[in-house]
Design a protein around this motif. Structure first.
Motif, PDB file in Angstrom:
ATOM      1  N   ASP A 190       0.713  -1.325  -0.216  1.00 11.86           N
ATOM      2  CA  ASP A 190       0.021  -0.001  -0.005  1.00 11.86           C
ATOM      3  C   ASP A 190       0.895   1.220  -0.092  1.00 11.86           C
ATOM      4  OD1 ASP A 190      -2.515  -1.201  -0.025  1.00 11.86           O
ATOM      5  OD2 ASP A 190      -2.685  -1.583   2.173  1.00 11.86           O
ATOM      6  N   LEU A 193       2.011   1.912  -3.420  1.00 10.21           N
ATOM      7  CA  LEU A 193       0.813   1.974  -4.432  1.00 10.21           C
ATOM      8  C   LEU A 193       0.430   3.628  -4.421  1.00 10.21           C
ATOM      9  CD1 LEU A 193      -1.160   0.949  -6.194  1.00 10.21           C
ATOM     10  CD2 LEU A 193      -2.716   0.594  -4.195  1.00 10.21           C
ATOM     11  N   ILE A 194       0.604   3.907  -2.874  1.00  6.78           N
ATOM     12  CA  ILE A 194       0.092   5.418  -2.722  1.00  6.78           C
ATOM     13  C   ILE A 194       1.290   6.312  -3.418  1.00  6.78           C
ATOM     14  CG2 ILE A 194       0.347   7.122  -1.143  1.00  6.78           C
ATOM     15  CD1 ILE A 194      -0.728   4.968   0.977  1.00  6.78           C
ATOM     16  N   GLU A 196       3.018   5.617  -6.170  1.00  4.25           N
ATOM     17  CA  GLU A 196       2.544   5.539  -7.637  1.00  4.25           C
ATOM     18  C   GLU A 196       1.333   6.278  -7.943  1.00  4.25           C
ATOM     19  OE1 GLU A 196       4.538   4.603  -9.956  1.00  4.25           O
ATOM     20  OE2 GLU A 196       6.107   4.363  -8.445  1.00  4.25           O
ATOM     21  N   LYS A 197       0.352   6.118  -7.065  1.00  2.00           N
ATOM     22  CA  LYS A 197      -0.794   6.858  -7.241  1.00  2.00           C
ATOM     23  C   LYS A 197      -0.566   8.531  -7.344  1.00  2.00           C
ATOM     24  CE  LYS A 197      -4.487   3.475  -5.620  1.00  2.00           C
ATOM     25  NZ  LYS A 197      -5.572   3.501  -4.562  1.00  2.00           N
ATOM     26  N   ARG A 198       0.056   8.928  -6.353  1.00  2.00           N
ATOM     27  CA  ARG A 198       0.363  10.447  -6.450  1.00  2.00           C
ATOM     28  C   ARG A 198       1.178  10.810  -7.716  1.00  2.00           C
ATOM     29  NH1 ARG A 198       0.459  14.719  -7.493  1.00  2.00           N
ATOM     30  NH2 ARG A 198       0.849  16.362  -6.540  1.00  2.00           N
ATOM     31  N   LYS A 200       0.823   9.520 -10.352  1.00  2.00           N
ATOM     32  CA  LYS A 200      -0.019   9.741 -11.539  1.00  2.00           C
ATOM     33  C   LYS A 200      -1.281  10.791 -11.208  1.00  2.00           C
ATOM     34  CE  LYS A 200       0.700   4.830 -13.117  1.00  2.00           C
ATOM     35  NZ  LYS A 200      -0.022   3.476 -13.150  1.00  2.00           N
ATOM     36  N   ASP A 202      -3.246  11.460  -8.517  1.00  2.00           N
ATOM     37  CA  ASP A 202      -4.059  11.243  -7.350  1.00  2.00           C
ATOM     38  C   ASP A 202      -3.600  11.912  -6.221  1.00  2.00           C
ATOM     39  OD1 ASP A 202      -5.880  10.564  -5.528  1.00  2.00           O
ATOM     40  OD2 ASP A 202      -5.688   8.406  -6.055  1.00  2.00           O
ATOM     41  N   GLN A 203      -4.491  12.857  -5.652  1.00  2.00           N
ATOM     42  CA  GLN A 203      -4.238  13.749  -4.651  1.00  2.00           C
ATOM     43  C   GLN A 203      -4.953  13.520  -3.419  1.00  2.00           C
ATOM     44  OE1 GLN A 203      -3.125  18.103  -5.209  1.00  2.00           O
ATOM     45  NE2 GLN A 203      -3.372  17.504  -7.458  1.00  2.00           N
ATOM     46  N   ASP A 204      -5.543  12.517  -3.574  1.00  2.00           N
ATOM     47  CA  ASP A 204      -6.559  12.363  -2.239  1.00  2.00           C
ATOM     48  C   ASP A 204      -6.016  11.334  -1.127  1.00  2.00           C
ATOM     49  OD1 ASP A 204      -8.828  11.722  -0.811  1.00  2.00           O
ATOM     50  OD2 ASP A 204      -9.995  10.339  -2.084  1.00  2.00           O
ATOM     51  N   TYR A 205      -5.078  12.373  -0.184  1.00  2.00           N
ATOM     52  CA  TYR A 205      -4.557  11.767   0.833  1.00  2.00           C
ATOM     53  C   TYR A 205      -5.245  10.926   1.751  1.00  2.00           C
ATOM     54  CZ  TYR A 205      -5.454  15.818   3.361  1.00  2.00           C
ATOM     55  OH  TYR A 205      -6.166  16.998   4.006  1.00  2.00           O
ATOM     56  N   HIS A 208      -6.237   7.706   0.784  1.00  2.00           N
ATOM     57  CA  HIS A 208      -4.773   6.981   0.714  1.00  2.00           C
ATOM     58  C   HIS A 208      -4.648   6.426   2.271  1.00  2.00           C
ATOM     59  CE1 HIS A 208      -3.431   8.746  -3.062  1.00  2.00           C
ATOM     60  NE2 HIS A 208      -4.551   8.136  -3.496  1.00  2.00           N
TER      61      HIS A 208
END
Length: 240
Positions: A190, A193-194, A196-198, A200, A202-205, A208
């Motif tokens: 996780d 993954l967090i 990599e999401k950022r 790309k 994705d700022q939804d901390y 996450h």
């Protein structure tokens, strides 16, 4: 002496070197862990609320409330304007999760009060060590564990449900130690993954931090059960 101090300083700077992480990723992680800290405090307050009111005895209702709040959080779109509302939902989710954990804590404290603090310390050590390992590992190798972890979790859950009817102590041991291993490994997965999401966008901390909160709570839960079982077994042996 000076040389030893210099070597220690160099080792520390190398150990905590996150230069391979972009500045926006580092800032995002700070928000994630700040949010996670709020969640853990809220869960602790929830567990304490159970000790005062006994509300955790309504385990099914508090669990459903926790799941409902998590679904509500996941279905609420992340924007700067919704940040405060979503943090409130997150706090509610973690609070009800703490309440649901209350009855287990009561059982464990009746066996040995020191188990709770030991489990907390163990959870902190496992979580911090696995988090650091994930962040310091420059390759994305832990992301490839996703399929294996989800399949293993599904099999473990099914096995646990089946064991409700057979009540095999041997399988229960496999189940609880397997759960500890899996959720410790989920911290590795996780965390990367967090990152990599950022990367790309994705700022939804807040969302996450939900994944990491679940990992931490499950590690704590399994440690409580393992330590309580060991304490009971040792007491049985000493009484013979």
């Amino acid at each position: 002496m000076a040389a030893r101090t210099s070597q220690t300083t160099m080792f520390s700077s190398a150990l905590f070197n996150f230069d391979h992480l972009e500045s926006n990723v580092q800032q995002h992680l700070k928000k994630v862990y700040a949010s996670l800290s709020v969640g853990m405090l809220s869960a602790a307050l929830g567990a304490y609320a159970h000790t005062l009111t006994g509300i955790g005895e309504w385990f099914i209702l508090t669990t459903l409330a926790s799941i409902g709040l998590m679904i509500w959080l996941g279905s609420t779109r992340y924007t700067k304007e919704s940040e405060g509302t979503r943090m409130g939902i997150f706090a509610g989710f973690t609070f009800t999760s703490g309440i649901s954990l209350g009855p287990l804590i009561d059982i464990v404290m009746n066996i040995d009060e020191s188990i709770v603090s030991t489990a907390l310390a163990g959870t902190a050590v496992i979580f911090i060590c696995f988090t650091m390992a994930s962040l310091l590992w420059k390759d994305r190798v832990f992301l490839y564990m996703g399929g294996f972890l989800m399949s293993s979790l599904t099999l473990l859950t099914l096995g646990g449900l089946i064991n409700v009817f057979f009540r095999s102590e041997a399988f229960f041991n496999v189940y609880i130690y397997g759960a500890l291993f899996l959720f410790s490994a989920f911290v590795l997965f996780d965390t990367q993954l967090i990152v990599e999401k950022r990367r790309k966008g994705d700022q939804d901390y807040i969302w996450h931090s939900v994944d990491l909160f679940i990992d931490a709570i499950q590690i704590f839960r399994t440690l409580l059960i393992i330590l309580a079982k060991k304490s009971k077994d040792s007491r049985k042996k000493s009484s013979k």
